[in-house]
Design an enzyme around this catalytic site. Structure first.
Site, PDB file in Angstrom:
ATOM      1  N   CYS A 193      44.375  47.960  42.065  1.00  0.00           N
ATOM      2  CA  CYS A 193      45.391  46.902  42.009  1.00  0.00           C
ATOM      3  C   CYS A 193      46.725  47.407  42.572  1.00  0.00           C
ATOM      4  O   CYS A 193      47.430  46.678  43.262  1.00  0.00           O
ATOM      5  CB  CYS A 193      45.571  46.403  40.579  1.00  0.00           C
ATOM      6  N   GLU A 206      51.868  38.568  35.349  1.00  0.00           N
ATOM      7  CA  GLU A 206      52.118  37.272  35.997  1.00  0.00           C
ATOM      8  C   GLU A 206      52.779  37.439  37.360  1.00  0.00           C
ATOM      9  O   GLU A 206      52.418  36.744  38.315  1.00  0.00           O
ATOM     10  CB  GLU A 206      52.960  36.355  35.093  1.00  0.00           C
ATOM     11  N   CYS A 218      45.812  49.601  37.714  1.00  0.00           N
ATOM     12  CA  CYS A 218      44.815  50.599  38.113  1.00  0.00           C
ATOM     13  C   CYS A 218      45.051  50.927  39.588  1.00  0.00           C
ATOM     14  O   CYS A 218      45.818  50.251  40.270  1.00  0.00           O
ATOM     15  CB  CYS A 218      43.393  50.071  37.881  1.00  0.00           C
ATOM     16  N   CYS A 229      43.769  48.079  32.851  1.00  0.00           N
ATOM     17  CA  CYS A 229      44.666  47.687  33.956  1.00  0.00           C
ATOM     18  C   CYS A 229      45.532  46.500  33.560  1.00  0.00           C
ATOM     19  O   CYS A 229      45.084  45.588  32.868  1.00  0.00           O
ATOM     20  CB  CYS A 229      43.836  47.339  35.183  1.00  0.00           C
TER      21      CYS A 229
HETATM   22 ZN   LIG Z   1      46.095  36.465  34.653  1.00  0.00          ZN
HETATM   23 ZN   LIG Z   2      43.239  46.675  38.233  1.00  0.00          ZN
END
Ligand SMILES: [Zn+2]
Ligand SMILES: [Zn+2]
Length: 200
Positions: free
Chosen positions: A177, A140, A174, A155
């Site tokens: 990200c 979040e 990952c 991920c």
């Molecule tokens: Zn989400």
């Molecule tokens: Zn990711």
């Protein structure tokens, strides 16, 4: 670059709050502040569902304006929902177009209600509960830092709508990200430094 403020929503186990604060600091490298709790959010209670609207709680959190807060994480033991779904583990404000400095949104809320094995009539396991909570918190807060859902099932930014999916994720972002997150954290740092300079 300012702080993440951790806000207990209703009564929340103190160990969980401490765990969340330490984790946020370690994962995002940002200063974390404890915050005065939001009293039991009766304004968000749906009497029929016996659940609390995560959207209404987010709105209330978004009204907070502590000096150095750049993000707010609401943490609750209450069961959350959005109208389309039976429940949600958490929700984040993805964008706030009225605030050009923080275009990614500032608030997120995570529910612990369905993370403990007891909820599924299994023996208690505090480590498992905490691990699930950390994954939800990172996910979040990741949204508030400009990350979207990721197709990589391991991920942290992959979508989990049931507990098995949450357990399948690793405790890491990952590479893609992670890189995006670092980019956005750098931008956030530059923006808040700029703002602090203007204000002082
Ligand atoms: Zn989400
Ligand atoms: Zn990711």
């Amino acid at each position: 670059m300012g702080s993440i403020y951790c806000v207990p929503v209703g009564n929340v186990n103190k160990d969980m709050i401490t765990m969340a604060e330490r984790y946020l600091n370690g994962m995002f490298g940002m200063h974390v502040e404890s915050c005065s709790p939001m009293p039991d959010p009766l304004f968000a209670l749906d009497e029929k569902r016996k659940q609390y609207s995560s959207t209404l709680i987010l709105r209330k959190l978004a009204e907070r304006r502590d000096d150095r807060a750049v993000r707010y994480l609401g943490l609750t033991e209450l069961d959350l929902y959005i109208p389309m779904l039976t429940f949600v583990y958490g929700q984040a404000q993805l964008s706030l177009p009225t605030d050009p400095v923080f275009a990614h949104g500032r608030v997120a809320v995570v529910s612990l209600a369905r993370l403990a094995p007891e909820f599924y009539e299994l023996p208690p396991d505090r480590d498992l509960t905490a691990r699930r909570a950390r994954k939800e918190i990172a996910h979040e807060i990741g949204h508030t830092l400009g990350l979207v859902h990721c197709g990589n099932r391991s991920c942290l930014m992959s979508l989990a709508t049931e507990i098995l999916e949450l357990d399948m994720k690793s405790q890491d972002f990952c590479r893609d990200c992670w890189n995006k997150l670092q980019e956005n954290l750098t931008l956030l740092g530059a923006e808040t430094n700029h703002r602090e300079n203007l204000e002082s």
